[in-house]
Write an enzyme that holds these catalytic residues in place. Sequence first.
Site, PDB file in Angstrom:
ATOM      1  N   GLU A   1      18.437   9.426   9.287  1.00 28.38           N
ATOM      2  CA  GLU A   1      19.462   9.279   8.881  1.00 28.38           C
ATOM      3  C   GLU A   1      19.526   8.066   8.022  1.00 28.38           C
ATOM      4  O   GLU A   1      20.388   6.988   8.427  1.00 28.38           O
ATOM      5  CB  GLU A   1      20.588   9.150  10.255  1.00 28.38           C
ATOM      6  CG  GLU A   1      20.419  10.172  11.236  1.00 28.38           C
ATOM      7  CD  GLU A   1      21.127  10.110  12.482  1.00 28.38           C
ATOM      8  OE1 GLU A   1      21.767   8.775  12.552  1.00 28.38           O
ATOM      9  OE2 GLU A   1      21.611  10.921  12.901  1.00 28.38           O
TER      10      GLU A   1
ATOM     11  N   GLU B   1      18.126  17.074  15.219  1.00 26.90           N
ATOM     12  CA  GLU B   1      18.329  16.289  16.318  1.00 26.90           C
ATOM     13  C   GLU B   1      19.812  16.924  16.906  1.00 26.90           C
ATOM     14  O   GLU B   1      20.367  16.949  16.193  1.00 26.90           O
ATOM     15  CB  GLU B   1      18.687  14.489  15.823  1.00 26.90           C
ATOM     16  CG  GLU B   1      18.604  13.801  16.977  1.00 26.90           C
ATOM     17  CD  GLU B   1      18.761  12.087  16.434  1.00 26.90           C
ATOM     18  OE1 GLU B   1      17.808  11.875  15.584  1.00 26.90           O
ATOM     19  OE2 GLU B   1      19.535  11.490  16.809  1.00 26.90           O
TER      20      GLU B   1
HETATM   21  C1  GAL Z   1      21.310   9.544  16.085  1.00 29.37           C
HETATM   22  C2  GAL Z   1      20.125   8.792  15.746  1.00 29.37           C
HETATM   23  C3  GAL Z   1      19.044   8.384  17.070  1.00 29.37           C
HETATM   24  C4  GAL Z   1      20.252   7.983  18.081  1.00 29.37           C
HETATM   25  C5  GAL Z   1      21.239   9.032  18.576  1.00 29.37           C
HETATM   26  C6  GAL Z   1      22.145   8.680  19.583  1.00 29.37           C
HETATM   27  O1  GAL Z   1      22.218   9.577  15.037  1.00 29.37           O
HETATM   28  O2  GAL Z   1      19.390   9.163  14.897  1.00 29.37           O
HETATM   29  O3  GAL Z   1      18.345   7.436  16.687  1.00 29.37           O
HETATM   30  O4  GAL Z   1      20.993   6.835  17.598  1.00 29.37           O
HETATM   31  O5  GAL Z   1      21.905   9.039  16.969  1.00 29.37           O
HETATM   32  O6  GAL Z   1      23.100   9.725  19.497  1.00 29.37           O
END
Ligand code: GAL
Length: 808
Positions: free
Chosen positions: A424, A500
């Site tokens: 991100e 993710e």
């Molecule tokens: C994502 C990020 C992670 C964590 C997660 C929590 O956007 O890549 O590091 O912050 O959100 O939902």
Amino acid sequence: MHQIRFLFFIILTCTQVSFSQLRTVKELDINWKFQKGDFENAFQVDFNDSKWENISVPHDWAIYGPFDKDIDKQDVAIVQNGEKVATEKTGRTGALPHTGSAWYRNKFTLPNYENRKKVILLFEGAMSEPQIYLNGKKVGAWAYGYSYFYFDVSEFIKEGENTLAVKLTNKEFASRWYPGAGLYRKVSVIVKNKESINQWGTFITTPFINKDEAKVNIKTKASIKNGSLITTIFDADGNQISTDKTSIEFGNEFDQNIKVQNPRLWSPETPYLYKAVSQLFVGNDLKDEVSTRFGIRDIKYEANKGFSLNGEVTKFKGVCLHHDLGPLGTAINKAALRRQLTILKDMGCNAIRSSHNMPSFEQLELCDEMGFMFLAESFDEWAKPKVKNGYHRFFNDYAEKDIVNLVQATRNHPSIVMWSSGNEVPDQRGEAGVKRAKWLQDIFHREDPTRPVTVGMDQVKATMESGFGALLDVPGLNYRVHLYEEAYKKFPQGFILGSETASTVSSRGVYKFPVVQEKNKQYEDFQSSSYDLEACSWSNVPDEDFVLQDDKPWVIGEFVWTGFDYLGEPTPYDESWPSRSSYFGISDLAGLPKDRFYLYRSRWNKTDETLHILPHWNWEGREGEITPVFVYTNYDSAELFVNGKSMGIQKKNASTPQNRYRLMWMDVKYEPGNLKVVAFNAEGIPVAEKELKTAGKPYKIILDPDRKTLHADGKDLSYVTVSVVDKNGIPCPKATNQLKFKVTGHGKYRAACNGDATSLEMFHLPTMKLFSGKLVVLVQSTNESGTIELFVTGHGLKSGNLKLNSTD
Ligand code: GAL
């Protein structure tokens, strides 16, 4: 003869100092002096450190607390979370005292040292901005706290006593989570001949594999002229299976192809490992010997087909993991890592993403051995900041060096099947970011032409427009389930990775009513509901990912955020105190499974039965009120009974994502007693049942260790789950008793953790409250073998005690 020498080498690498006539690897683990603060002269040999603390390394100086809401308090708008206005964020980096400077000093002598030797000083991670001095002189510096790095210190080292001094500095506003602090991974000194194999100089690939044979290509970089190299391959039982000798050098590199007949392939189900022993000669003189473990396996990423391992289409059933180990902080511990992987294996997980930085060597070794595929990530920031003092300060000077070290140090691990250059990163927007993405990907390709590169993207629309997403080997989407279809059509690769997913939030054993699906839901007790229906504004519940994973063959898998809770980032309570660790984990900070564990297990674990009921059945005061019951199971249908009365049969169906993956009885009215579920197979025949009972008052402490026999190495751990039961032996799911711990014999009390994100009790103190009826005590071995005894007491409770053993 070579085999004999090799055996000698192997046996001795098992101790702290490994000798061969050729190489000495001395791990600097003991005799460290440590002090927080800045000291102008602490690099000097005769600096008086006698009053400093005695510690061993790996070490995390911040984990001993105390928690304090003012530590690294950040007044920020978290742009990634869609925030526009800055607010005060407490606990974002764990509220533990990790900021500031500290010094480590170690005096050591090197056995076998003579000044014609080459000496390498290797750090496997130092948090952060290390400045390194040897015998009063500056050896070098690094920046990123997650990188592995080394220096050739031949000109600084001497016979007799050497003094190593390391200064570390952690700035405020440098992280989005708890980064830890200190020399949290191994430090070692390697003594070898001048004519020797370079550090991380071996690169093993398996470019051709069929049923009958595999071609193993071994490139070996060495500091030598007119030498020769013998490489011998051994199977997992130590049998020599093939060997090759070459004296042809290309520059400073030997390039060998060795045939392995009837290769046994590495996979998560069959993690078979070979070993290559490289011996470097000048004439008949053996100058160096290095042993490298590797696997034979084939990976392919193809449009519309997705990812194949050894020719079989395989989906990533993965989790993202932060590097902290809960109550141990970030100090690396192999037993703790092994336990995490054991829990994940039982869930049916087959892959890990090291978010958002370099994995430890120990974690990769275990993934090779236990069978997990690995997505090794590097950065959370490139040149554009997420936090004021983040990696962007170092990006231009260090990004290439950091990637080179990551790849060279870890590329022989068969578990690694993909690299990630970023998570991100704000550079997803703008032309410069596209160039950076290409630049970084090219560095990975140059260092390792065999694995693809991804970036976890959250600015998916922007990356569709700019070409950023199109240039990546593997387009990774973070969340954004609504954009998968469009991304698949717009990106040229022909597949999408859920780099993710989910970010569902829950607290173990905590259930909230009424049961509704909601985003950013907050409660007065700063907990989240374990009905698994709560997520963040940008994220979703697990079932929405399952639909994509199951219905779209071009989705190559997912990495769930996260396998375990971690310190810091207490969303949705970023602004609430006390709250200091995450709610995202499938298991809690103590490693105890939340209900969600069984939801993933019911899908991912294809060999064992899953039949799990939630919530618990102790709802005094809710008699007659609607108390929905969910069942997570691999079976398709089941019948629920409350005190023998049927609540009807539920069958999985496609009407909503939840109905497809969970069995839900939404209208059950609570009455104390007995809750029973009977599951049916496809033919409608009852095949399994599970029962929950309402518990009475806490009466007795129960201790349940994950391992009863430890290695007497001073590092090994047994994780003992502590719970309380009533007079009839029924677990008390709401118990919050304050307990005390004592360890006697050949072990010591190391830490405890109850998984409560709002607890301010310190992990290393021998007392803690139960949270939702449970906590975990970590018992550590000493260097002597024998019996270890753990005693757990609590006011008004029958105490618990447990005998463990440790052996050499
Ligand atoms: C994502 C990020 C992670 C964590 C997660 C929590 O956007 O890549 O590091 O912050 O959100 O939902």
